[in-house]
Write an enzyme that holds these catalytic residues in place. Structure first.
Site, PDB file in Angstrom:
ATOM      1  N   TYR A 359       0.835  -1.203   0.000  1.00 22.98           N
ATOM      2  CA  TYR A 359       0.000   0.000   0.000  1.00 22.98           C
ATOM      3  C   TYR A 359       0.873   1.257   0.000  1.00 22.98           C
ATOM      4  CZ  TYR A 359      -3.758   3.156   1.620  1.00 22.98           C
ATOM      5  OH  TYR A 359      -4.663   4.173   1.747  1.00 22.98           O
ATOM      6  N   LYS A 363       1.127   4.262  -2.769  1.00 23.51           N
ATOM      7  CA  LYS A 363       0.885   5.658  -2.417  1.00 23.51           C
ATOM      8  C   LYS A 363       2.123   6.521  -2.669  1.00 23.51           C
ATOM      9  CE  LYS A 363      -3.419   5.312  -1.160  1.00 23.51           C
ATOM     10  NZ  LYS A 363      -4.483   5.938  -1.960  1.00 23.51           N
ATOM     11  N   THR A 394     -11.836   4.948  10.169  1.00 23.20           N
ATOM     12  CA  THR A 394     -12.710   4.520   9.091  1.00 23.20           C
ATOM     13  C   THR A 394     -12.904   3.009   9.129  1.00 23.20           C
ATOM     14  OG1 THR A 394     -10.916   4.146   7.503  1.00 23.20           O
ATOM     15  CG2 THR A 394     -11.828   6.380   7.633  1.00 23.20           C
TER      16      THR A 394
END
Length: 476
Positions: A359, A363, A394
């Site tokens: 990830y 990014k 989240t």
């Protein structure tokens, strides 16, 4: 009863002034005593609209509910507020005065439990609060031009304090927390810009950060196009946004943004019905703990967080180029600080797969891509920016990194706090006057903190070539 009255004049149209003032969700932008304001009634702003406010004055905090009692656009709005032991009626009147709009604010306080002898003390205090709020409103409604102050003052665009904090790592990381957001807020210039007449495309809007951003954007009155994977959730989100804001100009497009064929299809659909796009927000992203490949044979983290963004943006460029001042906004992650780009292994085929690392690689690539696009469009009125929202509570974070989520939960921001910078980048004047920056809490930050994470110019070129090759191969 204590009454105070203040008048200001601003260089904004009476229609804009009325809209900003009557929608009390904007009040936290200009009244320093308001910590937060939330519309708690459905439908467009009008008679009966209710707003829940959290206020703080020094060591005192309180909650109030304001309800619109009169609504006569664009000239007059009356709101009645109630607190634990008092009530207030705010009468706000607008009048055109040549190029200016005059705003007259009258507040009548009903303090039934106040001893009469305290009136001489309370009256000047309330007057000071009212004067401060109106000064904030005047600043918020005054024309703004030029890049943000830190960008204007420092050649790198980054304030030295932010550079030092980021370099010390721990202060920089704490800036990702809800405390960092609260501290940064004290330095912000208010943002009361509307998006009326503009078109905004937002990906990943059905939960978390994206949903909070969609709500903030919808109240600024754009045509809002939501791209989501799940049609039912997208339609529910669209209806929810319309109920909350009254904005009925919200449409839905469906695509799995890890599948390039679906990206091309949805781009064709959008371009067919949308000749001009003013803001593209690439927010959709996901962290996958286990290595997975898509139906097209791509590693899913790479496909979703990097190649998909590259492909969608390139496909929507014709509509963006028709805007007078287009903006491309990419949502990155603070995790990218720990990694450098691996242009020879973008899909983590050689290295042992690790979800958070994959990830962060993606990014990091997205931030590099942002800078490359900013350079490509430097002679055109494009603003291309990346941002990271900080540590946000989240569903995605809880699902993908449950142990991390549990450990730092007391520090996590709300989705609305995380989405604030994204909304500001889309609407405010200042970020449209610069390009290619990486933002946290409305302030530009550096993109490298740890040694060994900086890519070479050759690697940047190779990244662009690799993404272009992937896109071309999948279109054959």
């Amino acid at each position: 009863m204590i009454e105070i009255k203040e008048t200001i004049a601003v260089e904004r149209s009476i229609e804009t002034v009325f809209r900003v003032i009557s929608d009390f969700t904007f009040i936290a932008q200009w009244d320093p005593g308001v910590v937060s304001s939330e519309k708690v009634s459905d439908g467009p702003v009008g008679v009966g609209s209710a707003f829940a406010l959290a206020l703080r004055y020094g060591i005192f905090s309180m909650r109030m509910v304001y309800t619109i009692a009169e609504y006569l656009p664009p000239f007059r709005v009356v709101l009645k507020g109630t607190g634990d032991s008092f009530a207030v009626t705010d009468t706000i009147e607008m009048a055109e005065n040549g190029p200016l709009t005059t705003v007259t604010y009258t507040a009548a306080f009903d303090l039934p439990d106040m001893p009469p002898r305290l009136a001489p003390v309370i009256r000047p205090l309330l007057k000071r609060i009212g004067r401060t709020a109106m000064a904030g409103l005047k600043a918020a409604l005054s024309p703004s031009s030029g890049p943000p102050r830190s960008v204007a003052l420092f050649s790198s665009g980054i304030h030295p304090v932010d550079r030092v904090a980021d370099g010390l790592v721990v202060p920089g990381a704490l800036g990702f927390s809800k405390w960092g957001h609260t501290l940064a807020k004290s330095f912000w210039k208010p943002d009361t810009e509307l998006l009326t007449g503009k078109t905004v495309v937002l990906t990943g809007a059905t939960s978390g950060l994206g949903k909070a951003a969609a709500l903030g954007l919808a109240r600024r009155d754009p045509r809002l196009i939501l791209i989501a994977r799940n049609r039912q959730k997208a339609l529910e989100t669209s209806r929810e946004l319309t109920r909350a804001t009254g904005n009925e100009n919200i449409t839905v497009a469906v695509a799995d943004l890890s599948i390039m064929a679906e990206i091309h299809r949805v781009a064709d659909e959008i371009l067919q019905g949308t000749p001009c796009i003013d803001v593209l927000i690439n927010n959709a992203g996901a962290l996958f703990p286990q290595r997975q490949t898509t139906a097209e044979g791509l590693e899913r983290t790479f496909a979703t967080n990097l190649l998909g963004v590259f492909t969608l943006t390139r496909r929507l460029l014709p509509a963006l180029c028709r805007s007078k001042a287009p903006r491309i906004l990419n949502v990155a992650s603070g995790g990218m600080y720990t990694q450098r780009i691996h242009v020879g292994d973008l899909e983590m085929e050689s290295a042992p797969y690790d979800g958070p690392t994959a990830y962060a690689w993606a990014k990091r690539g997205l931030v590099i891509l942002t800078e490359l696009w900013a350079e490509t469009f430097r002679h055109r009125p494009f603003a291309v920016h990346a941002m990271h929202p900080g540590w946000v509570d989240t569903p995605g974070l809880a699902a993908s990194l449950p142990r991390f989520h549990k450990a730092i939960r007391p520090l996590l921001r709300s989705p609305a706090q995380g989405a604030d910078t994204l909304e500001w980048l889309a609407s405010a004047v200042a970020p449209g006057q610069c390009s290619g920056l990486f933002w946290l809490d409305r302030r530009p930050h550096g993109t490298h903190v740890f040694p060994g994470t900086r890519e070479t110019e050759d690697e940047r070129r190779q990244l662009l070539e690799a993404l272009t090759a992937h896109e071309n191969h999948l279109r054959r």
